[in-house]
Design a protein around this motif. Sequence first.
Motif, mmCIF file in Angstrom:
data_model
loop_
_atom_site.group_PDB
_atom_site.id
_atom_site.type_symbol
_atom_site.label_atom_id
_atom_site.label_comp_id
_atom_site.label_asym_id
_atom_site.label_seq_id
_atom_site.Cartn_x
_atom_site.Cartn_y
_atom_site.Cartn_z
ATOM 1 N N GLN A 13 -4.169 3.093 0.625
ATOM 2 C CA GLN A 13 -4.496 1.816 -0.007
ATOM 3 C C GLN A 13 -5.431 2.006 -1.197
ATOM 4 O O GLN A 13 -5.293 1.335 -2.227
ATOM 5 N N LEU A 16 -3.423 3.263 -4.100
ATOM 6 C CA LEU A 16 -2.628 2.198 -4.730
ATOM 7 C C LEU A 16 -3.504 1.263 -5.550
ATOM 8 O O LEU A 16 -3.089 0.788 -6.624
ATOM 9 N N ARG A 20 -2.868 0.568 -9.507
ATOM 10 C CA ARG A 20 -2.693 -0.749 -10.139
ATOM 11 C C ARG A 20 -3.672 -0.937 -11.289
ATOM 12 O O ARG A 20 -3.319 -1.510 -12.347
ATOM 13 N N LEU A 45 5.401 3.449 3.060
ATOM 14 C CA LEU A 45 4.579 2.248 2.851
ATOM 15 C C LEU A 45 5.233 1.343 1.801
ATOM 16 O O LEU A 45 5.418 1.747 0.652
ATOM 17 N N PRO A 46 5.593 0.101 2.164
ATOM 18 C CA PRO A 46 6.286 -0.762 1.189
ATOM 19 C C PRO A 46 5.496 -0.970 -0.093
ATOM 20 O O PRO A 46 6.076 -0.974 -1.194
ATOM 21 N N GLU A 47 4.165 -1.161 0.015
ATOM 22 C CA GLU A 47 3.364 -1.379 -1.188
ATOM 23 C C GLU A 47 3.431 -0.201 -2.142
ATOM 24 O O GLU A 47 3.390 -0.385 -3.370
ATOM 25 N N ALA A 48 3.550 1.009 -1.597
ATOM 26 C CA ALA A 48 3.658 2.185 -2.457
ATOM 27 C C ALA A 48 4.961 2.157 -3.244
ATOM 28 O O ALA A 48 4.991 2.489 -4.440
ATOM 29 N N HIS A 49 6.043 1.758 -2.589
ATOM 30 C CA HIS A 49 7.333 1.700 -3.282
ATOM 31 C C HIS A 49 7.371 0.549 -4.287
ATOM 32 O O HIS A 49 7.999 0.666 -5.341
ATOM 33 N N GLU A 50 6.704 -0.563 -3.985
ATOM 34 C CA GLU A 50 6.624 -1.667 -4.946
ATOM 35 C C GLU A 50 5.872 -1.220 -6.199
ATOM 36 O O GLU A 50 6.288 -1.511 -7.337
ATOM 37 N N THR A 51 4.747 -0.514 -6.010
ATOM 38 C CA THR A 51 3.974 -0.039 -7.151
ATOM 39 C C THR A 51 4.758 1.001 -7.945
ATOM 40 O O THR A 51 4.697 1.037 -9.178
ATOM 41 N N ARG A 54 7.087 -0.867 -10.152
ATOM 42 C CA ARG A 54 6.371 -1.422 -11.309
ATOM 43 C C ARG A 54 6.124 -0.345 -12.355
ATOM 44 O O ARG A 54 6.278 -0.566 -13.561
#
Length: 613
Positions: A13, A16, A20, A45-51, A54
Amino acid sequence: MSEGRDDSPLSAQEELALARLALDEGDLAHAAGHVAGALALKPTLPEAHETLARLAAAGGGGGVELFPLHQRVFVGTVVARAHLLAASGRPTEGLELLAAATGHDRSADWAGVPWVSAADLPQRLDPERIAQVLMQVCAAVPDPVPRAERAPLQPYLALARNAATAHPRHGLLLGSASALARRLGEVDLAIRWAARGVRVAPSKLGEVWLGYAYRSAGRTRDALAALRRAVDHDPSDLAVYADIAGTLADTGRLDEALEWTDRALARDPTFDCAVHTAHRLRFQRDGDVAHLVALADFVRDHPDDTHEHGDLAECCRSRPWLGQVTPAAGAAVAVLRHALAEEHGGLGVTTVRLETLEPPSAMRTVATAAPGLRVEVAEVADPDPREPRRATERPLWRWDGTVAAPTVPAPSAEAADRIRQLAHPAWAHPPAAYDAAVGLATLGLADLLGLLVHPPSAPATGMGRLLAGQDPSLWVRCVQVWACLGLLHHRTDEPWPESTRRRALVDLVWGVEDWITEAALFALVTAAWVDPSARADVARVVAERLADAAAVAKERPVPIAVSLAYLALATPALDPATTTLAGELISGPGPAPRRPGPLRRLWGRLTRLRRRP
């Protein structure tokens, strides 16, 4: 591929959050580094793939160039690049990178993402390339994979299922899928895929995969039939001959197995798989250590074998002196083990009466480990065990009645630390023990001799605590064994016959009857394993020492006699008469040749500690 970067570790976290911030500032390179760090820690980790998505959008061109590959590439960079390659229409390259990450660390769930397991993915891929990816994964994992380690590999099995459905007539793909399924415990599925593969595209490799699948299922007859068909496809592939031999041996058909190794060796006497298998099976058949010595010679003379073999280690595992130190025999250590097994770890102030004097190392170990245990000796039987068996230059013990004390100073703190790091009751085989003992090469003779009679306390490790609590005698023996192995590395520039290391070890062999006698003799036996020119000399010393022990045993108990007999059976080029004498000492009255029942659990735990990475 590296584990990480040089800066201080952050959580996924935190990585990430920094990614960002860097993205908002337009610093794409730093953002990429932090995304890679997050993926290395939590690959799914979904947030890692979203970032990551981006970042790819901000970079243009799919963002692949933000994660370049170089010689010491970070594993998170590899994984990030794999996902971006898949997103940009190059999923095969992405799969190859994920498989490489699995080869680096198979415990991480690198492939546990939706695109890898998508049912329609194989329809868009070349089945040949999929097969190569599956074989890449197979090469990175054991066969079979332990049940507890299979979960991160399931996405690759899902890929194999989908690929087998999309390309049902591609033999190489079906065979490689079978190989992966077999490793992951899906044996029935492995058989179905491999059998379909050889039906649609008969080949040597397909039959090998089918044979392996049958063998994993316990269907030996079918396995042998498949492997023989593989030989028919390509009689020059001698590795299959070794596979057939190994399969036959697993069912006890050693003579047939050796016929296959002989066939392979007739074609190529240096073919490594056949040589290793043949020596292992010959030892399995008759127990003659000469086969293992010949295998060790082959390994030494052929350092560039095509792949690593475990036959020598498998034959030596759990065998006295070939793969482990023997537990001490005798009444004194038996009393000590019983004392430590009692509730609260001791018997209090108790008197134990021994029929006769036992080795000084045994008496000292009992006194150190159980100071409240009073040991009385009924008599000192003849021949007097306090006297060396031959005149020696370096006596290590002096006696005050029945109490022994060292005659040499304690070792340095450096020597004590070094032996704590190295000493262990088990080794792969004698040459491996010799190689490991090179860590003691810089210790002086005084330190090595001091370790023999002033063993340091066991290390604060799982193994050390286990030995200190259950059998301190085993730790003392470990120290003595490894100190004597260290002597083998002392002044190695001196020719063996006149060397300081030989004189010192022979001196110890003929000193006071003690555990040190065993340790020194093992070092000599090890020297014979690694140096053929020393074999005749060592075999003579072993024969003379065993004959002496057998003669003394006719007059009084010799607690080390059975252990010396096992050392003799581990000695290269031993004469037949001494081999017979060793067998008689082992099978005759006296200490049990196998470790006692109360020690079995201890040995099991020590073995697990040794294998744990």
